[in-house]
Write an enzyme that holds these catalytic residues in place. Structure first.
Site, mmCIF file in Angstrom:
data_model
loop_
_atom_site.group_PDB
_atom_site.id
_atom_site.type_symbol
_atom_site.label_atom_id
_atom_site.label_comp_id
_atom_site.label_asym_id
_atom_site.label_seq_id
_atom_site.Cartn_x
_atom_site.Cartn_y
_atom_site.Cartn_z
ATOM 1 N N CYS A 293 0.792 -1.242 0.000
ATOM 2 C CA CYS A 293 0.000 0.000 0.000
ATOM 3 C C CYS A 293 0.823 1.292 0.000
ATOM 4 O O CYS A 293 0.562 2.174 -0.824
ATOM 5 C CB CYS A 293 -0.982 0.025 1.164
ATOM 6 S SG CYS A 293 -1.281 -1.533 1.969
ATOM 7 N N ARG A 322 6.387 -11.384 5.566
ATOM 8 C CA ARG A 322 5.796 -11.239 6.904
ATOM 9 C C ARG A 322 6.325 -12.347 7.791
ATOM 10 O O ARG A 322 6.447 -13.491 7.357
ATOM 11 C CB ARG A 322 4.264 -11.346 6.827
ATOM 12 C CG ARG A 322 3.661 -10.193 6.034
ATOM 13 C CD ARG A 322 2.155 -10.298 5.975
ATOM 14 N NE ARG A 322 1.629 -9.323 5.020
ATOM 15 C CZ ARG A 322 0.369 -9.276 4.627
ATOM 16 N NH1 ARG A 322 -0.500 -10.149 5.104
ATOM 17 N NH2 ARG A 322 -0.027 -8.371 3.767
ATOM 18 N N GLN A 340 1.218 -10.989 -3.584
ATOM 19 C CA GLN A 340 -0.216 -10.697 -3.633
ATOM 20 C C GLN A 340 -0.583 -10.170 -5.012
ATOM 21 O O GLN A 340 0.200 -9.432 -5.618
ATOM 22 C CB GLN A 340 -0.554 -9.587 -2.631
ATOM 23 C CG GLN A 340 -0.349 -9.954 -1.179
ATOM 24 C CD GLN A 340 -0.666 -8.764 -0.289
ATOM 25 O OE1 GLN A 340 -0.014 -7.729 -0.376
ATOM 26 N NE2 GLN A 340 -1.665 -8.908 0.555
ATOM 27 N N ASP A 342 -2.235 -7.630 -5.822
ATOM 28 C CA ASP A 342 -2.701 -6.516 -5.009
ATOM 29 C C ASP A 342 -3.139 -5.344 -5.887
ATOM 30 O O ASP A 342 -2.618 -5.162 -6.980
ATOM 31 C CB ASP A 342 -1.525 -6.059 -4.118
ATOM 32 C CG ASP A 342 -2.002 -5.414 -2.842
ATOM 33 O OD1 ASP A 342 -3.227 -5.321 -2.634
ATOM 34 O OD2 ASP A 342 -1.145 -4.984 -2.049
ATOM 35 N N HIS A 344 -4.804 -1.095 -5.345
ATOM 36 C CA HIS A 344 -5.374 -0.045 -4.515
ATOM 37 C C HIS A 344 -6.181 0.887 -5.378
ATOM 38 O O HIS A 344 -5.720 1.309 -6.432
ATOM 39 C CB HIS A 344 -4.264 0.690 -3.759
ATOM 40 C CG HIS A 344 -3.590 -0.204 -2.772
ATOM 41 N ND1 HIS A 344 -2.481 -0.950 -3.094
ATOM 42 C CD2 HIS A 344 -3.917 -0.527 -1.502
ATOM 43 C CE1 HIS A 344 -2.151 -1.692 -2.049
ATOM 44 N NE2 HIS A 344 -2.989 -1.461 -1.065
ATOM 45 N N LYS A 424 -14.722 -4.588 5.583
ATOM 46 C CA LYS A 424 -14.208 -5.344 4.444
ATOM 47 C C LYS A 424 -15.115 -6.498 4.084
ATOM 48 O O LYS A 424 -15.947 -6.942 4.879
ATOM 49 C CB LYS A 424 -12.817 -5.881 4.752
ATOM 50 C CG LYS A 424 -12.808 -6.874 5.910
ATOM 51 C CD LYS A 424 -11.475 -7.605 6.017
ATOM 52 C CE LYS A 424 -11.479 -8.543 7.219
ATOM 53 N NZ LYS A 424 -10.337 -9.409 7.289
ATOM 54 N N HIS A 470 -8.256 -1.273 -0.552
ATOM 55 C CA HIS A 470 -7.271 -2.313 -0.883
ATOM 56 C C HIS A 470 -8.057 -3.508 -1.395
ATOM 57 O O HIS A 470 -9.102 -3.825 -0.837
ATOM 58 C CB HIS A 470 -6.517 -2.848 0.342
ATOM 59 C CG HIS A 470 -6.014 -1.842 1.304
ATOM 60 N ND1 HIS A 470 -4.680 -1.623 1.482
ATOM 61 C CD2 HIS A 470 -6.654 -1.031 2.173
ATOM 62 C CE1 HIS A 470 -4.517 -0.721 2.424
ATOM 63 N NE2 HIS A 470 -5.691 -0.338 2.863
#
Ligand SMILES: [Zn+2]
Ligand SMILES: [Zn+2]
Length: 595
Positions: A293, A322, A340, A342, A344, A424, A470
């Site tokens: 992000c 992580r 990911q 991913d 945004h 979410k 996200h």
């Protein structure tokens, strides 16, 4: 298990049956080993276990004997009788059971009266007895053992387990068992366990040469082998193209960022224990990214945005790191480094409803393309501690809810279960064995736009705060790959299969023709290999089948002469001889249909 599912389970008959069967098992074990020390034995998802301190290791034969004794005990229809006793009575009852005495001590230490005074000796303890067995237990149980179906009970395995999960404590023997209301349910469950073992992505990953984890590299870090990587490349290419067609812009960002960035984002405040330790470069700390992000935010912030520029949808296959305890790592599905899919979305408040709706629809399209079809949505709403305005939360929650309802998805609301920065949607999918996997997430964020002071210039010429969302659709490529492997039991649909066709020449004299066929198929974009080994044809077919290759093309004298191939499928079907062109159009159509 989800919280509400767990509660439901704890109130079910199945839970009582399993709890009671654990007692019956403990009785059987104590009858076999009078010196046995027993500890705890709770019901778990799909069964129960009980931990014992025994004079010798149990064998598979022991399990059979224990099971036999259990059936005899069950047949006695013994009533479960609850009794409240004082702690000193409890200590008398369990005087030869040191682990139980330790548990009683714990109850005494943790028991308080209404004035906050420790109850000590006065603490009341519930015990349950049935037949000859007495246990320290809160229940609930069935009324009598007659309510346990003797043929729907099975002991599964023995494993080592430390007392209270602490490796400084003695190692105990844990017997796992399962119990159901009917023999049909038991059989169904045993089939699933067996099938899950057969489909285990760690096993198939090795057998099919898809990926590995090297101790030298480190636990939880995945090495994608050529065949696994091929599946990933196809999946990524497909999804990237779909993203570009759906109004996303592709971006790339680095793997590390300055401490300042992670301080601003708040990660160093609330996420630090999940991050890798920093590395120092020219006197400054850099962190491997746990999320993408802040990087996408920097791209947004790089220039002044007008209301006309929005929405901005930045997508990336972003690799993040992580920290996870080594004990919880599991193949591809629980790792320390993953990528990911991913994105945004930065949008105006008036765009958010349609953006969420589009994101969910897009997510379903992508997942369905991979052959998944059984979805359930989970909507997590405002928790007690939150940032932002209630009105914004309400609006965001409404947007999420109406998106789910528009897609006619079954869903559950996890009231108050959202993270502090926004509500979410989690999209979970049931695989071929009806196991639920979490894949997509669409997550509102009222925090980062604020922290990074994101703005756009509105129609009124004034700066406004954009909304930020996200979203990851497949989730992590590693985890998604693990789910796909298990869902398809390694037999990927033709469009994803790393090798789509194996050409099997019957004898060496057919090799030239095999190469000619391979050349034509490759020119059409098919992924083809030739089995040039001087093995017998049947052995080659068996190997290709074990490798789950969709098409096997056998070529011998007849095929060479007529310009044909003899097609066999991994399912065992045998469509037989056909012109190469006919095979090509069949393959093309399978790829197109993504089957
Ligand atoms: Zn019990
Ligand atoms: Zn994000």
């Amino acid at each position: 298990m989800a919280e509400n599912k767990k509660e439901h389970y704890q109130q079910s008959m199945l839970y009582r049956i399993r709890h009671s069967t654990a007692h019956v098992m403990a009785q059987a074990v104590v009858e076999m080993f009078p010196e046995a020390k027993y500890t705890i034995g709770p019901p778990i998802e799909n069964g129960f276990y009980y931990d014992f301190d025994l004079p010798r290791p149990l064998t598979p034969d022991d399990l059979e004997l224990i099971e036999k004794r259990m059936r005899a005990i069950i047949a006695g229809k013994h009533t479960f009788v609850k009794k409240i006793v004082s702690s000193s009575e409890a200590r008398k009852i369990f005087k030869n059971q040191p682990y139980k005495l330790e548990l009683i001590k714990g109850l005494e230490d943790g028991g308080f009266d209404e004035n906050g005074e420790p109850l000590g000796e006065k603490v009341e303890i519930s015990i349950y007895s049935s037949d000859t067995f007495v246990d320290l237990c809160r229940g609930p149980h069935v009324e009598d053992t007659g309510q346990i179906h003797p043929e729907a009970v099975k002991l599964l395995s023995v494993a080592g387990a430390y007392w209270r999960g602490d490796e400084k404590n003695p190692m105990l023997q844990r017997i796992y068992g399962t119990a159901w209301e009917t023999t049909d349910e038991l059989e169904q469950y045993l089939w699933k366990v067996d099938e899950a073992r057969r489909r285990d992505h760690r096993k198939l990953g090795k057998d099919l040469d898809l990926f590995s984890i090297s101790e030298d590299v480190g636990p939880g870090l995945i090495l994608w082998h050529p065949k696994g990587a091929m599946v990933r490349v196809i999946a990524e290419d497909f999804s990237r193209k779909a993203h570009l067609e759906n109004g996303y812009e592709w971006v790339f960002s680095p793997h590390v960022g300055r401490a300042y960035l992670w301080e601003t984002s708040g990660h160093l405040g609330f996420y630090k224990e999940n991050m890798y330790a920093p590395m120092e470069i020219e006197g400054e700390n850099y962190y491997a990214k746990p999320m993408n992000c802040p990087f996408h935010i920097q791209i947004y912030k790089n220039r002044l945005r007008s209301y006309r520029d929005l929405p901005k949808r930045y997508a990336e296959y972003g690799t993040v790191y992580r920290y996870e305890r080594s004990g919880v790592l599991h193949g591809l599905t629980r790792v320390r480094g993953f990528t990911q899919d991913d994105a945004h979305i930065f949008c105006r408040p008036d765009q958010v409803v349609s953006e969420i709706s589009k994101a969910l629809e897009f997510s379903l399209y992508i997942l369905r393309s991979f052959g998944l079809s059984d979805f359930k949505a989970y909507l997590s709403t405002r928790p007690e501690k939150y940032v932002g305005e209630i009105a914004d939360w309400d609006k965001a929650e409404d947007a999420l809810r109406s998106a789910i309802e528009d897609q006619k998805l079954p869903y559950e609301v996890d009231a108050g279960g959202g993270v502090f920065y926004g509500p979410k949607i989690d999209l979970k999918v049931n695989d071929a064995l009806d196991r639920e996997w979490q894949l997509s997430t669409i997550q509102f964020d009222f925090n980062l736009a604020e922290r990074f002071n994101l703005e756009f210039i509105g129609e009124d010429g004034l700066p406004h705060r954009p909304y930020m969302v996200h979203r990851a659709l497949l989730g992590s490529m590693e985890r998604f790959f693990g789910v796909l492997i298990e869902h398809f039991a390694g037999a990927f649909p033709v469009w994803l299969a790393p090798v789509q066709a194996m050409i099997i020449p019957i004898a060496d004299r057919h090799l030239d023709y095999a190469h000619e066929v391979a050349g034509k198929l490759k020119a059409e974009g098919l992924r083809v290999e030739i089995d040039e080994r001087s093995e017998r044809m049947n052995a080659k077919i068996r190997d290709a089948q074990n490798q789950k290759i969709p098409y096997m093309l056998v070529v011998g004298d007849k095929e060479v002469e007529a310009g044909k191939v003899a097609l066999r499928l991994r399912s065992g079907e045998n469509p037989g001889s056909m012109q190469l062109d006919d095979f090509l159009s069949l393959a093309r159509s399978d790829v197109e249909k993504r089957i």
